[in-house]
Write an enzyme that holds these catalytic residues in place. Structure first.
Site, PDB file in Angstrom:
ATOM      1  N   LYS A   1      77.360  45.260  48.067  1.00  0.00           N
ATOM      2  CA  LYS A   1      76.022  44.875  47.583  1.00  0.00           C
ATOM      3  C   LYS A   1      74.952  45.217  48.621  1.00  0.00           C
ATOM      4  CE  LYS A   1      77.767  41.055  44.718  1.00  0.00           C
ATOM      5  NZ  LYS A   1      79.204  41.118  45.039  1.00  0.00           N
ATOM      6  N   LEU A   2      74.926  46.453  49.031  1.00  0.00           N
ATOM      7  CA  LEU A   2      74.054  46.882  50.125  1.00  0.00           C
ATOM      8  C   LEU A   2      72.584  46.788  49.731  1.00  0.00           C
ATOM      9  CD1 LEU A   2      76.138  49.993  51.196  1.00  0.00           C
ATOM     10  CD2 LEU A   2      75.989  47.807  52.419  1.00  0.00           C
TER      11      LEU A   2
ATOM     12  N   GLY B   1      89.262  38.087  38.825  1.00  0.00           N
ATOM     13  CA  GLY B   1      89.515  37.372  40.065  1.00  0.00           C
ATOM     14  C   GLY B   1      90.463  36.217  39.880  1.00  0.00           C
TER      15      GLY B   1
ATOM     16  N   ILE C   1      67.501  48.908  54.780  1.00  0.00           N
ATOM     17  CA  ILE C   1      66.714  50.125  54.877  1.00  0.00           C
ATOM     18  C   ILE C   1      67.637  51.318  54.593  1.00  0.00           C
ATOM     19  CG2 ILE C   1      65.084  49.091  56.501  1.00  0.00           C
ATOM     20  CD1 ILE C   1      66.485  50.675  58.727  1.00  0.00           C
TER      21      ILE C   1
ATOM     22  N   THR D   1      75.316  38.615  38.260  1.00  0.00           N
ATOM     23  CA  THR D   1      75.695  37.891  37.049  1.00  0.00           C
ATOM     24  C   THR D   1      75.486  36.386  37.136  1.00  0.00           C
ATOM     25  OG1 THR D   1      77.992  37.920  37.815  1.00  0.00           O
ATOM     26  CG2 THR D   1      77.322  39.632  36.261  1.00  0.00           C
TER      27      THR D   1
ATOM     28  N   ASP E   1      89.619  37.726  46.285  1.00  0.00           N
ATOM     29  CA  ASP E   1      88.633  36.719  46.693  1.00  0.00           C
ATOM     30  C   ASP E   1      89.307  35.633  47.519  1.00  0.00           C
ATOM     31  OD1 ASP E   1      86.560  38.055  45.433  1.00  0.00           O
ATOM     32  OD2 ASP E   1      86.828  36.991  43.545  1.00  0.00           O
TER      33      ASP E   1
END
Length: 280
Positions: A82-83, A259, A86, A138, A31
């Site tokens: 995180k698609l 992380g 369409i 989350t 990150d």
């Protein structure tokens, strides 16, 4: 007659110790907002880590080359994209992730069966690539779900989306520690349950077998679990439904993503080893 003593046999060189293989159930999140910082952490962790997560921030800043380079060095890569698009666009992004050599990619379960099925179908070209359905982010609470017209609590919605992910053929789901046990029971032993976010337990709790820490973090009552997760380092990293690695593994998580607990630690290797010990 030669009476000189026979020469002593040459001593075989002592082989260098072989480092223990990294526990790839533990994924370290890169990150960062620049590639150099991410590479510095990878270098510092060395053989202690074999699996890294690249999210949207680092991918946008550094491009796909970092993921390709990590795979080339023998690491696994989780592309947390995180698609939510369409189906054709999702399928194209999944194929791109597979071409980079990624081992995991995420798609939003809230996008429905169409985009999850498209992701699963696209991943068939890449046997190593596993498609994970993100259930409920989350950071979200029941009131956040109500804001977007969903009349269900977080646990109910997570289970609903997990069932949908199974029907679409996903390899697993992403869920918080508070839902991990329920999701594991629903999915059975073979599918992946990946737990994001959270923080390490205090040393005393981790050293005592984790009963108190595990129970507090895993409990759905919220206050105790959230406090345990936030106590180490003072923050749960923006995750409203956080928990500890020990609680997540005890609840049935197959993988845990860590992380700041590792990347911002004074000794990242020692912090990572604590997470690995929690995995058992």
């Amino acid at each position: 007659m030669n009476t000189d003593p026979a020469p002593a046999p040459a001593l075989a060189p002592v082989p260098a110790p072989v480092p223990a293989p990294a526990d790839r159930r533990v994924i370290v999140a890169l990150d960062f907002d620049d590639r150099r910082a991410a590479e510095a952490l990878v270098e510092r962790l060395g053989d202690a880590c074999g699996f890294y997560k690249i999210g949207l921030e680092l991918l946008t800043c550094a491009g796909p080359g970092l993921a390709r380079d990590l795979v080339g060095r023998g690491h696994e890569v989780f592309l947390d994209l995180k698609l939510f698009e369409i189906p054709n666009s999702v399928a194209g992004a999944v194929r791109a992730a597979g071409a980079l050599g990624a081992s995991m990619v995420t798609v939003h379960a809230m996008g429905g069966t169409g985009i999850m099925s498209a992701a699963v179908e696209a991943a068939r070209e890449f046997p190593r690539l596993r498609v994970l359905a993100l259930t409920v982010v989350t950071s979200m609470t029941g009131s956040d779900l109500a804001d977007i017209g969903i009349d269900a609590g977080t646990e109910e919605q997570v289970l609903r989306l997990a069932r949908l992910a199974v029907s679409a053929g996903c390899d697993g789901v992403v869920a918080s520690p508070r839902e991990a046990a329920m999701v594991r029971e629903l999915l059975g032993p073979d599918r992946l349950v990946v737990r994001p976010g959270g923080a390490l337990e205090p040393e005393a709790a981790a050293g005592s077998g984790g009963a108190a820490g595990s129970g507090a973090a895993a409990g759905s009552g919220g206050a105790a679990g959230s406090g345990a997760a936030a106590g180490f380092g003072g923050t749960a990293g923006g995750h409203a439904r956080a928990g500890t690695p020990r609680a997540a593994f005890a609840a049935g998580a197959s993988h845990v993503v860590v992380g700041r607990s590792v990347s911002r630690a004074a000794d990242p290797v020692a912090a990572l080893r604590r997470v690995v010990r929690a995995a058992g």
